[in-house]
Enzyme design. Structure first.
Site, mmCIF file in Angstrom:
data_model
loop_
_atom_site.group_PDB
_atom_site.id
_atom_site.type_symbol
_atom_site.label_atom_id
_atom_site.label_comp_id
_atom_site.label_asym_id
_atom_site.label_seq_id
_atom_site.Cartn_x
_atom_site.Cartn_y
_atom_site.Cartn_z
ATOM 1 N N ASP A 39 2.036 -1.304 11.924
ATOM 2 C CA ASP A 39 0.684 -1.704 11.476
ATOM 3 C C ASP A 39 0.401 -3.167 11.804
ATOM 4 O O ASP A 39 -0.795 -3.871 11.665
ATOM 5 C CB ASP A 39 0.553 -1.721 9.964
ATOM 6 C CG ASP A 39 0.384 -0.131 9.539
ATOM 7 O OD1 ASP A 39 -0.078 0.550 10.524
ATOM 8 O OD2 ASP A 39 0.718 0.101 8.631
ATOM 9 N N GLY A 88 -5.081 7.473 5.495
ATOM 10 C CA GLY A 88 -4.290 8.696 6.173
ATOM 11 C C GLY A 88 -3.315 8.808 5.143
ATOM 12 O O GLY A 88 -2.662 10.221 4.984
ATOM 13 N N SER A 131 7.275 9.159 12.133
ATOM 14 C CA SER A 131 6.040 8.956 11.111
ATOM 15 C C SER A 131 6.550 9.119 9.735
ATOM 16 O O SER A 131 6.980 10.322 9.284
ATOM 17 C CB SER A 131 4.725 10.168 11.364
ATOM 18 O OG SER A 131 3.896 9.872 10.120
ATOM 19 N N ARG A 163 -8.959 11.834 12.305
ATOM 20 C CA ARG A 163 -7.563 11.502 12.631
ATOM 21 C C ARG A 163 -6.902 12.851 12.544
ATOM 22 O O ARG A 163 -7.055 13.943 11.859
ATOM 23 C CB ARG A 163 -7.260 10.452 11.605
ATOM 24 C CG ARG A 163 -7.572 9.309 11.556
ATOM 25 C CD ARG A 163 -7.269 8.340 10.621
ATOM 26 N NE ARG A 163 -5.622 7.775 10.614
ATOM 27 C CZ ARG A 163 -5.118 7.298 10.085
ATOM 28 N NH1 ARG A 163 -5.624 6.468 8.941
ATOM 29 N NH2 ARG A 163 -3.739 6.899 10.311
ATOM 30 N N ARG A 178 2.805 5.938 -3.399
ATOM 31 C CA ARG A 178 3.730 6.911 -3.558
ATOM 32 C C ARG A 178 4.097 6.662 -5.258
ATOM 33 O O ARG A 178 4.501 7.566 -5.790
ATOM 34 C CB ARG A 178 5.358 6.386 -2.938
ATOM 35 C CG ARG A 178 5.102 6.738 -1.553
ATOM 36 C CD ARG A 178 5.925 5.851 -0.538
ATOM 37 N NE ARG A 178 6.358 6.421 0.859
ATOM 38 C CZ ARG A 178 5.286 6.287 1.763
ATOM 39 N NH1 ARG A 178 4.354 5.427 1.487
ATOM 40 N NH2 ARG A 178 5.536 6.810 2.924
ATOM 41 N N LYS A 201 0.741 -1.342 -0.078
ATOM 42 C CA LYS A 201 0.000 0.141 -0.057
ATOM 43 C C LYS A 201 0.965 1.004 0.215
ATOM 44 O O LYS A 201 0.617 1.953 -0.803
ATOM 45 C CB LYS A 201 -0.687 0.095 1.312
ATOM 46 C CG LYS A 201 -1.805 1.119 1.140
ATOM 47 C CD LYS A 201 -3.078 0.725 2.114
ATOM 48 C CE LYS A 201 -2.958 0.402 3.498
ATOM 49 N NZ LYS A 201 -2.691 1.934 4.293
ATOM 50 N N SER A 202 1.840 1.244 0.946
ATOM 51 C CA SER A 202 2.784 2.363 1.099
ATOM 52 C C SER A 202 3.412 2.759 -0.458
ATOM 53 O O SER A 202 3.593 3.968 -0.930
ATOM 54 C CB SER A 202 3.794 2.227 1.940
ATOM 55 O OG SER A 202 3.216 2.224 3.179
#
Ligand code: S3P
Length: 455
Positions: free
Chosen positions: A322, A96, A169, A124, A28, A23-24
């Site tokens: 996660d 997010g 983060s 959030r 990107r 997903k990350s």
């Protein structure tokens, strides 16, 4: 809402699977492809709702993004600094990462954009990205508490900053770096604890000059602004955070033997594997290789019986942030006490995951406690009784973690809503059942409304 119930597996889990794309990396790839000149071809993109929202948003900002019949995605970018003002509100859904990274991208463009999200995302915190992006010259008008929906006017003359992350983060780091792309001079992020570095790796892959140094203040990442990014092929590996679910499922059932192919093994993502090793799990990496700059391998997982409780240090949290919900479910079937430290960030994920995990495990008969940002789970070498009805709170990882737990409990575990699963792992139920899980709609409960997004 559509409930799902997970009943005890009839026997060991077996088979070979590949989990969906990371997903990350998928978010990107779409963003950087949109900022590059020329065509970016993405193989293995996660076609989950979160990422599809980013695809829709990048189109609204002027890029051409299309899904090809062969399953690849093509992005024709506009070049750094050339995104155009979107005519519609950017609805980032549950994501997010999509929301925060895209705010970074827009913050250094002289355009105005409006962002919103689902009932989870609008709760959030966004101040963590708004603070540095304001320093770079962006202006925000946000709901009280710095929450979505918000309007963002990007800076016409963005300023480079040196920003020390107040929380570990990768989303905040990435938002600042992405804003730094269209900012003259050097934009620097200092991170006291290293977080996932997919943005840095991919920026380099697309031709940016980015320096990374480890020093006394931590990791210093510095980007030279206004590069010309060039469209590149991107190969997205399987998501280790998604792989965590079949890994734990296999570990929960003695005699299981599962191969998960093509899993991303970036060392800043593999904290769960380290922890599993310490617990005595039989997880082996086969066929390790590097694919488009990211380490990748196949994972062979064997269920050899109950694992041993361990203490997971706070410093490991960024590399497995996660994975705590699923680790906690595994720990409940382990032998002894598992203590997980430094979990404050879990309170601001898709749900308050500390509360969701503690309440869900307790509902399944496990012994669990939360003290500040420490989560403790006690195990007696057997899976807890089960029988819990779990509130998923629009949180995919809570939904999947408890369905996996139900594979090993005596009584089935029920989740109230399957909808969130499609944000990151659309075929979760099919893949898990293919391995021998028994996840299905509870008898007599029909379809509720499904969220759907097409891109
Ligand atoms: C992500 C970073 C992490 C993680 C999220 C994806 C990313 O969030 O929880 O699922 O892609 O950068 P934080 O940056 O808030 O820790």
């Amino acid at each position: 809402m559509t409930a799902l119930r997970s009943a005890t597996a009839a026997g060991p889990l077996t088979g070979e699977i590949a989990v969906p794309g990371d997903k990350s990396i998928s978010h990107r790839a779409l963003m950087l492809g949109s900022l590059a000149v020329g065509e970016t071809v993405i193989e293995g993109l996660l076609e989950g709702e979160d990422v599809l929202r980013t695809a829709v948003a990048m189109r609204a900002l002027g890029a051409m993004v299309s899904q090809q019949p062969d399953g690849s995605w093509h992005v024709r970018g506009v070049g750094v600094g050339a995104l155009t003002e979107p005519a519609e509100v950017l609805d980032m859904g549950n994501a997010g990462t999509g929301a925060r990274l895209l705010m970074g991208v827009v913050a250094a463009h002289p355009i105005t954009a409006f962002f919103t999200g689902d009932a989870s995302l609008v709760r959030r915190p966004m101040a963590r990205v708004m603070t540095p992006l304001r320093q770079m010259g962006a202006t925000f008008l946000a709901r009280s508490g710095d929450r979505l929906p918000l309007g963002l006017r990007g800076a016409s003359d963005p300023l480079p900053i040196r920003y020390r992350l107040p929380v570990a983060s990768a989303q905040v780091k990435s938002a600042v770096l992405l804003a730094g792309l269209n900012t003259p001079g050097r934009t620097t992020v200092v991170e006291p604890e290293p977080t996932r570095d997919h943005t840095e790796l991919m920026l380099r892959h697309f031709g940016a000059t980015i320096d990374v140094e480890d020093g006394p203040e931590g990791r210093v990442v510095s980007l030279l602004g206004q590069p010309e990014l060039t469209g590149r092929p991107v190969l997205v590996p399987g998501d280790p955070s998604s792989a965590a679910f079949p890994i734990v499922a296999a570990l929960l059932v003695e005699g299981s033997n599962v191969l998960i192919r093509n899993v991303g093994l970036n060392p800043l993502r593999t904290g769960l594997l380290t922890t599993l090793q310490e617990m005595g799990a039989a997880v082996a990496v086969e066929n390790a290789r590097v694919q488009a700059g990211e380490p990748v391998g196949d994972l062979r997982v064997r269920g050899t019986g109950p694992l041993t409780g361990v203490s997971v240090p706070a410093g490991r949290a960024p590399s497995m942030i996660d994975e705590y919900p699923i680790l906690a479910c595994l720990a409940a079937a382990g032998r002894g006490r598992t203590v997980m430290h430094g979990l404050g960030e879990l309170r601001v994920k898709e749900s308050d995951r500390l509360t969701a995990v503690a309440e869900g495990l307790a509902a399944c008969g496990a012994v669990v406690s939360v003290d500040g940002d420490t989560l403790t789970v006690e195990g007696d070498g057997h899976a807890p009784e089960g029988g819990g009805h779990i509130a998923t709170r629009l949180d995919h990882r809570i939904a999947m973690a408890f369905l996996v737990l139900g594979i090993a409990t005596r009584e089935p575990v029920t989740i109230d809503d399957e909808a969130a699963i499609s944000t990151s792992f659309p075929d979760f139920v099919g893949l898990m059942n293919g391995l021998g899980a028994r996840i299905a709609r509870p008898d007599g409960e029909g379809d509720g409304p499904r969220r759907a997004i097409t891109a």
